[in-house]
Design a protein around this motif. Structure first.
Motif, short mmCIF file in Angstrom:
data_model
loop_
_atom_site.label_atom_id
_atom_site.label_comp_id
_atom_site.label_asym_id
_atom_site.label_seq_id
_atom_site.Cartn_x
_atom_site.Cartn_y
_atom_site.Cartn_z
N UNK A 79 -5.33 6.76 33.39
CA UNK A 79 -6.27 5.83 32.76
C UNK A 79 -6.53 4.65 33.67
N UNK A 80 -7.76 4.50 34.10
CA UNK A 80 -8.10 3.35 34.92
C UNK A 80 -8.60 2.22 34.04
N UNK A 81 -8.21 0.99 34.37
CA UNK A 81 -8.67 -0.14 33.55
C UNK A 81 -9.36 -1.18 34.42
N UNK A 82 -10.48 -1.68 33.91
CA UNK A 82 -11.20 -2.75 34.60
C UNK A 82 -11.25 -3.95 33.65
N UNK A 150 -9.48 1.14 40.52
CA UNK A 150 -9.07 2.01 39.41
C UNK A 150 -9.45 3.47 39.70
N UNK A 151 -10.62 3.66 40.31
CA UNK A 151 -11.08 5.02 40.58
C UNK A 151 -10.21 5.72 41.61
N UNK A 156 -8.51 10.26 34.54
CA UNK A 156 -9.34 11.07 33.66
C UNK A 156 -10.20 10.19 32.76
N UNK A 157 -9.71 8.97 32.51
CA UNK A 157 -10.42 8.06 31.62
C UNK A 157 -10.55 6.70 32.29
N UNK A 158 -11.66 6.01 32.02
CA UNK A 158 -11.83 4.65 32.52
C UNK A 158 -12.03 3.73 31.33
N UNK A 159 -11.26 2.66 31.29
CA UNK A 159 -11.35 1.68 30.21
C UNK A 159 -11.95 0.40 30.77
N UNK A 160 -13.07 -0.03 30.21
CA UNK A 160 -13.73 -1.26 30.69
C UNK A 160 -13.62 -2.35 29.62
N UNK A 161 -12.94 -3.44 29.95
CA UNK A 161 -12.80 -4.53 28.99
C UNK A 161 -13.78 -5.64 29.32
N UNK C 128 -2.42 0.14 36.90
CA UNK C 128 -2.63 1.13 37.94
C UNK C 128 -1.47 2.11 38.01
N UNK C 129 -0.46 1.90 37.16
CA UNK C 129 0.66 2.83 37.15
C UNK C 129 1.85 2.35 37.96
#
Lengths: 240, 220, 220
Positions: A79-82, A150-151, A156-161, C128-129
């Motif tokens: 899960x990537x988060x921005x 994040x990429x 598999x998923x990207x979370x944008x806050x 990022x883990x």
């Protein structure tokens, strides 16, 4: 696939999430809209475990995020988060910012990590800024850097806050364009956003949050064209 | 017949009074030096901030010297140099002179930083309201800059108070010297040092805590 | 005015001895800085993340080191501990006292540094883990280092200046050596004047070196 059942979250005695049920299938672009303080960002943090929950379950690709034995670091790689304030690492160049996690979390070699990083920075349009420090980049560029970072973990998923809320108006467009690009490429995205144009044009579904619950969730046409809930109607008229 | 002369006697209550008086002498030399040093340092800081006159250009490096040589060396040098130029100063006055100059050199930097922290925009606002240079200084720069550097100034002041212990090498009997004298007589170093330490702590800790709460109040 | 005849030649003849002692000064200052950083970091982390007796002990160390004179601490480790049978060579006494003091001051500097980093940095790293360890060592500590670099430099200068107190416990660093040589020839002023210059030069070299290192380390 992300499955959320009966999610409840408290900050002390204040209940911020009052029972969320939500399924997000792979490839879907979901926008979450609603007034500030309605719990939207908190939901994202509960999905990737940055916040603990008091009741309910969050399951990502079959794994319970909040179970005791879960390897949360491994899960977060998916899960990537921005964040709203991008939070780039000020002491590393753009390339180093993006290459760090692939190198030390995924164990890639330095050269391999740098290749991945360069590719992702190119992907978001920062190919000419590889060796620049974040302090020399504009807010929009730093946000795109955060997206590339994040990429690079191949999530598999990207979370944008609220990825564009802290940007000057003229810089918002470049970040939205990048997010649009990702959506077209088929990324699963959950975007908490105030940008209604994005929600309307790019999302598969839009969820309206109000005081800790999802009041309405539907296609953009229905949400914006024929809102059913009274709060949603009020919300939409306020932002027009 | 046996004649025993005991040079050593144990710690007595009158010794506590002796230490208290010595602590007062520490306080005395500190307050004096800090006061003189702050006034001088403020003046020097202002001169360096304004950048006028050649004095400002030479002042910086000159004051720098006092921060780059150990205090004990400065004390010994001054104490031995003063008679050469005909100044016969006792240890107390020598200590005050050196501690004041030392304090001034530290305060000068702090003061300059404080004035610079106020910023051009605010001073321009004051001047455009018709204030004179001195009014601007008094009503705008000093209050705002003063608050900004208050914690640093407290740090400097407490540092000078602690460094006053060094004047004991010239023979001035302040707290640490008094402790040494008592130790020689009573042969109870740990007890006496603990008491002396308690005195120093009592002089320093409450002030630094109070300054911290003031700072918190001012910045919120 | 000057009835005094300055005799500089014996001082210049002893210059090699003085410079060698200057190296001793640098060595002990550097060693106490290293120990001070290690312990200071530990103290800061304990005070930030732990509770109970360990935290209390750490706070006691820091507050005692910062609220009592350095000379007092030196006497405590020298004469105070000596009374209970712990005898150390002058070198070790100075090293222990200086390290104790440095650790206390640096602990506060480190704590301020850690608190200045917004915890959004940790969030970004964890999202990022990265593990907690990775987040701290790769993201937080490098940024803290940048923030405390200037205070670290000042502390190093301070350590050099305070090492001069070693002369009061018989340690032959620069001041101790000067004292020994001067008392042989009674040329106190001349010897200490030259030593003052040597200290000034050492401090300037440290500051210059620090600034050059900074431009290479911190390109952001």
């Amino acid at each position: 696939m992300i499955e959320i059942r009966g999610l409840e979250k408290y900050f002390g005695t204040l209940q911020v999430l009052k029972g969320i049920d939500l399924d997000i299938p792979k490839g879907e672009v979901l926008s979450i809209i609603g007034a500030s303080g309605s719990g939207k960002s908190t939901l994202l943090y509960c999905i990737n475990g940055l916040e603990a929950i008091q009741a309910g379950t969050v399951t990502v690709a079959g794994t319970d995020v909040h179970a005791k034995g879960t390897d949360i670091n491994k899960l977060r790689q998916k899960m990537g988060m921005v964040f709203q304030q991008w939070n780039s690492f000020p002491h590393l160049t753009a390339l180093e910012n993006v290459a760090l996690a692939p190198q030390i979390v995924k164990g890639k070699s330095k050269a391999e990590a740098r290749d991945i990083a360069a590719k992702q920075l190119e992907h978001v349009g920062l190919g000419d800024k590889l060796h620049v420090y974040p302090s020399a980049l504009s807010g929009g560029q730093q946000q795109r850097l955060a997206i590339a970072r994040a990429l690079a973990m191949e999530p598999d998923y990207m979370l944008f806050d609220e990825a564009t809320s802290a940007l000057d108006p003229e810089l918002v467009g470049e970040v939205l364009d990048t997010m649009r690009l990702l959506a077209e490429e088929g990324m699963t995205m959950i975007c908490v956003t105030h940008e209604m144009s994005f929600a309307r044009d790019v999302s598969d579904r839009v969820a309206f949050f109000h005081q800790g619950v999802i009041e309405e969730i539907d296609t953009p046409e229905n949400i914006f064209g024929s809102p059913k809930s009274e709060h949603l109607q009020k919300f939409l008229s306020n932002i027009r | 017949m046996e004649l025993t002369i005991s040079f050593f006697s144990g710690f007595q209550p009158s010794d506590l009074l002796y230490l208290t008086q010595a602590a007062w002498r520490t306080l005395l030399i500190s307050i004096l030096s800090i006061s003189i040093g702050t006034v001088l340092g403020g003046l020097f800081g202002w001169m360096m901030y304004e950048g006028k006159w050649a004095a400002a250009l030479t002042l910086g490096p000159l004051l720098d010297v006092f921060r780059s040589v150990p205090l004990i060396i400065q004390l010994v040098l001054f104490y031995n140099f003063a008679p050469i130029i005909g100044l016969n100063l006792d240890p107390f006055l020598s200590g005050v002179v050196i501690l004041s100059i030392y304090c001034a050199s530290l305060v000068a930097n702090v003061a300059r930083g404080g004035m610079e922290a106020v910023g051009q925009p605010m001073r321009r606002a004051a001047r455009s309201l018709g204030m004179t240079y001195w009014q601007d200084l008094r009503y705008v720069v000093l209050p705002i800059g003063g608050r900004a550097v208050f914690p640093s100034w407290v740090g400097v002041a407490l540092g000078v108070m602690k460094d006053s212990a060094l004047v004991s090498v010239l023979g001035y009997i302040e707290l640490l010297k008094a402790s040494q004298i008592l130790i020689t007589r009573t042969q109870e170093p740990l007890l006496i040092l603990t008491i002396a330490g308690a005195f120093y702590f009592a002089l320093s800790y409450p002030i630094s805590r109070y300054a911290a709460t003031l700072e918190k109040r001012w910045t919120s | 005015m000057f009835d005094y005849n300055f005799h500089w030649r014996p001082v210049f003849k002893s210059l090699p001895d003085l410079l060698a002692a200057g190296l001793t000064t640098l060595e002990i200052a550097a060693l106490s800085m290293v120990l001070g950083i290690i312990f200071g970091l530990g103290l800061a982390l304990i005070r930030m993340h732990m509770r109970g007796p360990l935290k209390w002990l750490a706070s006691a160390w820091v507050e005692l080191a910062r609220n009592t004179p350095a000379l007092f601490q030196l006497f405590f480790f020298g004469f105070g501990l000596g009374a209970v049978g712990i005898h150390m060579s002058p070198y070790v006494i100075v090293l222990v006292a200086l390290s104790f003091n440095c650790a206390g001051y640096l602990a506060e500097n480190f704590r301020g540094g850690f608190q200045a980093i917004p915890d959004t940095q940790i969030r970004a790293a964890r999202s990022l883990g990265m593990t907690a360890w990775q987040s701290y060592t790769r993201i937080i500590i490098p940024q803290v280092f940048r923030i405390v670099y200037h205070p670290l430099t000042n502390q190093m200068v301070w350590a050099v200046l305070m090492s001069s107190l070693g002369m009061l416990v018989g340690f032959r660093e620069l001041s101790g050596e000067t004292q020994a040589l001067a008392s042989r020839t009674y040329r106190i002023f001349e010897y200490f004047a030259v030593t003052a210059v040597i200290y000034y030069v050492i401090v300037k070299i440290i500051l210059l070196g620090s600034r050059m290192l900074a431009t290479r380390l911190f390109r952001y």
